[in-house]
Write a protein that holds these residues in place. Structure first.
Motif, PDB file in Angstrom:
ATOM      1  N   GLN A   5       0.817  -1.212   0.000  1.00 58.09           N
ATOM      2  CA  GLN A   5       0.000   0.000   0.000  1.00 58.09           C
ATOM      3  C   GLN A   5       0.850   1.261   0.000  1.00 58.09           C
ATOM      4  O   GLN A   5       0.458   2.284  -0.572  1.00 58.09           O
ATOM      5  CB  GLN A   5      -0.943   0.008   1.203  1.00 58.09           C
ATOM      6  N   ASP A  46       1.628   1.612  -3.568  1.00 60.29           N
ATOM      7  CA  ASP A  46       0.416   1.924  -4.329  1.00 60.29           C
ATOM      8  C   ASP A  46      -0.079   3.344  -4.067  1.00 60.29           C
ATOM      9  O   ASP A  46      -0.402   4.085  -5.002  1.00 60.29           O
ATOM     10  CB  ASP A  46      -0.679   0.925  -3.966  1.00 60.29           C
ATOM     11  N   MET A  75      -0.113   2.771  -7.953  1.00 63.95           N
ATOM     12  CA  MET A  75      -0.147   1.427  -8.524  1.00 63.95           C
ATOM     13  C   MET A  75       0.588   0.422  -7.657  1.00 63.95           C
ATOM     14  O   MET A  75       1.355   0.794  -6.780  1.00 63.95           O
ATOM     15  CB  MET A  75       0.503   1.434  -9.906  1.00 63.95           C
ATOM     16  N   TYR A  80      -0.387  -2.227  -5.525  1.00 63.48           N
ATOM     17  CA  TYR A  80      -0.841  -2.970  -4.357  1.00 63.48           C
ATOM     18  C   TYR A  80      -1.234  -4.391  -4.776  1.00 63.48           C
ATOM     19  O   TYR A  80      -0.779  -5.373  -4.200  1.00 63.48           O
ATOM     20  CB  TYR A  80      -2.041  -2.283  -3.700  1.00 63.48           C
ATOM     21  N   GLU A 120      -8.273  -5.133  -0.583  1.00 64.10           N
ATOM     22  CA  GLU A 120      -8.035  -3.856  -1.254  1.00 64.10           C
ATOM     23  C   GLU A 120      -9.274  -2.960  -1.253  1.00 64.10           C
ATOM     24  O   GLU A 120      -9.170  -1.738  -1.374  1.00 64.10           O
ATOM     25  CB  GLU A 120      -7.586  -4.114  -2.697  1.00 64.10           C
ATOM     26  N   GLY A 130      -3.990   0.299 -11.271  1.00 63.39           N
ATOM     27  CA  GLY A 130      -3.022   1.386 -11.147  1.00 63.39           C
ATOM     28  C   GLY A 130      -1.969   1.377 -12.238  1.00 63.39           C
ATOM     29  O   GLY A 130      -1.749   2.383 -12.910  1.00 63.39           O
ATOM     30  N   ASN A 148      -6.369   6.259  -7.622  1.00 60.85           N
ATOM     31  CA  ASN A 148      -6.507   5.622  -6.308  1.00 60.85           C
ATOM     32  C   ASN A 148      -7.912   5.780  -5.752  1.00 60.85           C
ATOM     33  O   ASN A 148      -8.457   4.860  -5.146  1.00 60.85           O
ATOM     34  CB  ASN A 148      -5.494   6.217  -5.327  1.00 60.85           C
TER      35      ASN A 148
END
Length: 243
Positions: free
Chosen positions: A18, A21, A26, A28, A54, A154, A176
């Motif tokens: 995370q 991300d 991007m 994760y 997620e 992502g 996101n």
């Protein structure tokens, strides 16, 4: 004791995934899914566990980006519906076939996009073009491959937007924020088709969820503070490495 150890292990994976991300928009799903596959989890179950976790991490991450002003509202709106459609179709197909069949094609695409972003980072002058065309198609493709490959919303959507001139901060924040709706849609499909398998692997979901939720607010701050050129360079290198 073994359950606690397993949850902490997956929490660590979720935290690192995370942070990447939320800061770069991007990876994760790709990071978490790669780890799960490496320890023997089946592709469709790995994707299902990652996307269930997620759903919560993207909710926190999206809210953080929204509050920090990282979201382009028009871009956000244009991504949601096509992304959901692609995600639902992709999730259903994954439960019927092996998603590994098309992963090489995703890798090839990401490699090319990563190189384009690196070139743009080197030549970056501080100006950004307004991306207005093919956004819906990008969302549709991104949602589909995100479900099939266990991650990709992502890498595909953020990469495409940044490569075409969108400011990295707003591309990352918008992607996101919209990702919550994409992962939620996939999770509903997975719950209906793989409910018993998911229940027996609850430690994976809980661990990834906890680690990701803790990391999300910090990652959003990083995305806002890092210079544009640095962000673009990091995104490009990350994509090339993942592909």
């Amino acid at each position: 004791m073994e359950i606690i150890t397993a949850i902490l292990l997956y929490a660590g994976v979720g935290f690192v995934a995370q942070m990447i991300d939320g800061a770069l928009g991007m990876a994760y799903g790709v990071s978490s899914n790669t780890f799960l596959l490496s320890v023997g989890v089946q592709p469709k179950l790995a994707s299902a566990c990652v996307h269930l976790a997620e759903t919560f991490t993207t909710g926190v991450s999206g809210l953080s980006h929204w509050r920090l002003g990282n979201v382009d509202k028009e871009l956000f709106k244009k991504l949601i519906l096509p992304g959901i459609l692609g995600a639902v179709v992709g999730a259903y197909i994954l439960t019927q076939i092996d998603g590994n069949v098309i992963k090489p094609w995703i890798s090839g695409y990401l490699l090319i996009m990563g190189i384009i972003i690196l070139v743009k980072a080197i030549r970056h002058s501080g100006e950004h073009n307004e991306v207005t065309s093919h956004i819906s198609l990008t969302g549709l493709v991104g949602g589909f491959f995100d479900a099939i490959g266990g991650g990709g919303w992502g890498p595909i959507v953020t990469t495409t937007l940044v490569a075409r001139g969108k400011h990295p901060r707003f591309a990352i924040g918008s992607v996101n924020s919209s990702e919550f709706f994409i992962t939620f849609s996939q999770s509903v499909v997975f719950l209906f088709t793989l409910s018993s398998d998911l229940l027996s692997n609850w430690t994976i979901i809980v661990g990834l969820l906890l680690g990701g939720v803790i990391a999300a607010p910090f990652a959003a701050i990083i995305a806002k503070k890092l210079p544009v050129k640095v962000l673009m360079g990091m995104v490009g290198l990350l994509i090339i490495g993942l592909s």
